[in-house]
Scaffold this motif. Structure first.
Motif, short mmCIF file in Angstrom:
data_model
loop_
_atom_site.label_atom_id
_atom_site.label_comp_id
_atom_site.label_asym_id
_atom_site.label_seq_id
_atom_site.Cartn_x
_atom_site.Cartn_y
_atom_site.Cartn_z
N HIS A 52 5.13 0.86 -9.07
CA HIS A 52 3.88 0.66 -8.35
C HIS A 52 4.15 0.43 -6.86
CE1 HIS A 52 2.87 -0.54 -12.50
NE2 HIS A 52 1.67 -0.04 -12.24
N THR A 53 3.12 0.70 -6.08
CA THR A 53 3.05 0.29 -4.69
C THR A 53 1.83 -0.60 -4.53
OG1 THR A 53 4.10 2.32 -3.89
CG2 THR A 53 2.86 1.05 -2.29
N CYS A 54 2.01 -1.74 -3.89
CA CYS A 54 0.94 -2.73 -3.79
C CYS A 54 0.65 -3.05 -2.33
CB CYS A 54 1.31 -4.02 -4.53
SG CYS A 54 1.63 -3.79 -6.30
N LEU A 55 -0.62 -3.38 -2.08
CA LEU A 55 -1.08 -3.79 -0.76
C LEU A 55 -1.76 -5.14 -0.90
CD1 LEU A 55 -1.77 -3.35 2.25
CD2 LEU A 55 -3.84 -2.15 1.49
N TYR A 56 -1.32 -6.09 -0.07
CA TYR A 56 -1.91 -7.42 -0.09
C TYR A 56 -2.62 -7.69 1.22
CZ TYR A 56 -2.35 -12.49 0.10
OH TYR A 56 -2.85 -13.76 0.23
N GLN A 63 -3.65 -5.34 -4.40
CA GLN A 63 -4.09 -4.13 -5.09
C GLN A 63 -2.88 -3.25 -5.31
OE1 GLN A 63 -7.06 -2.81 -2.22
NE2 GLN A 63 -8.70 -3.38 -3.63
N CYS A 64 -2.67 -2.83 -6.55
CA CYS A 64 -1.50 -2.02 -6.90
C CYS A 64 -1.94 -0.65 -7.40
CB CYS A 64 -0.66 -2.71 -7.98
SG CYS A 64 0.09 -4.27 -7.44
N LYS A 65 -1.12 0.32 -7.14
CA LYS A 65 -1.37 1.69 -7.57
C LYS A 65 -0.07 2.31 -8.04
CE LYS A 65 -2.98 6.22 -6.01
NZ LYS A 65 -3.43 7.03 -4.84
N ALA A 66 -0.13 2.96 -9.19
CA ALA A 66 1.06 3.63 -9.72
C ALA A 66 1.35 4.88 -8.91
CB ALA A 66 0.86 3.97 -11.19
N TYR A 67 2.61 5.28 -8.92
CA TYR A 67 2.99 6.49 -8.21
C TYR A 67 2.32 7.71 -8.86
CZ TYR A 67 6.54 3.60 -6.00
OH TYR A 67 7.19 2.60 -5.30
#
Length: 218
Positions: A52-56, A63-67
């Protein structure tokens, strides 16, 4: 020491291996392998992991999103995924193999040779699990350092840095290697305790006899 027995060493090895396995498992799915924040926007923090890549942000939270695509991932993340999954699998098999070989466990009774081989197998698999944890973590750390000091990127662009998962991965890998080593130590201690004692009357241990000449004093 009285407490330093093969039985105690076996349980210590099992405990250390289990702790290393749990740490490696958590590290595999943590999105904290790399972190990045920009000087232009300090309220945003980016986190990157193997999945995942996450933005805080302070307003929304994390908020996380899978590749989107596996094939589009960098080579270091693809290799790290495979090796970390291999590490978790071999670590679990190491525990399953070593547990029946422990002294006091009601399995493989009357088969000390089989118990000894199971402990050796558990140690080898624990070593393999530790190495396959240390390798991807160190590889990602190397790539992160190379990219961070790449002079081709403008200075204003943010750079990826080490995340907390890097250090937990190194800790878990070392714990697995230490656990495997302790299994080998336990096997050596058991072999030393089962060695038959030397017989005093044996030809090897028979003391030398001294022959004296009888003399008369006049």
């Amino acid at each position: 020491m009285v407490l330093l027995t093969p039985k105690m060493m076996q349980r210590t090895a099992l405990f250390v291996t289990f702790g290393g396995l749990v740490t490696s498992l958590i590290t595999t799915f943590l999105p904290l392998w790399k972190t990045m924040n920009s000087d232009l926007n300090e309220v945003e923090n980016w986190f990157s992991g193997l999945w995942h890549t996450c933005l805080y942000t302070e307003e929304v939270g994390i908020q996380c999103k899978a590749y989107d695509s596996i094939m589009g991932l960098p080579m270091d993340l693809q290799i790290s995924r495979v090796l970390m999954l291999v590490s978790v699998g071999t670590g679990g098999v190491a525990l399953l193999a070593a547990f029946p070989g422990l002294e006091g466990v009601g399995m493989c009774l009357g088969q000390p040779g089989l118990k000894r081989r199971l402990l050796i197998l558990g140690g080898v698999l624990s070593w393999l699990s530790g190495l396959t944890t240390l390798a991807p973590v160190s590889f990602v750390a190397y790539v992160t350092v190379v990219d961070f000091w790449d002079e081709g990127f403008p200075d204003v662009m943010p750079r990826w840095e080490y995340g907390e998962a890097m250090f937990s991965g190194w800790f878990g890998g070392l714990a697995l290697v230490i656990g495997g080593t302790l299994f080998f130590v336990a096997v050596c201690m058991g072999d030393h305790d089962q060695r038959p004692p030397s017989v005093p009357n044996s030809p090897q241990a028979k003391p030398r006899t001294k022959h004296y000449l009888k003399t008369e004093v006049l």
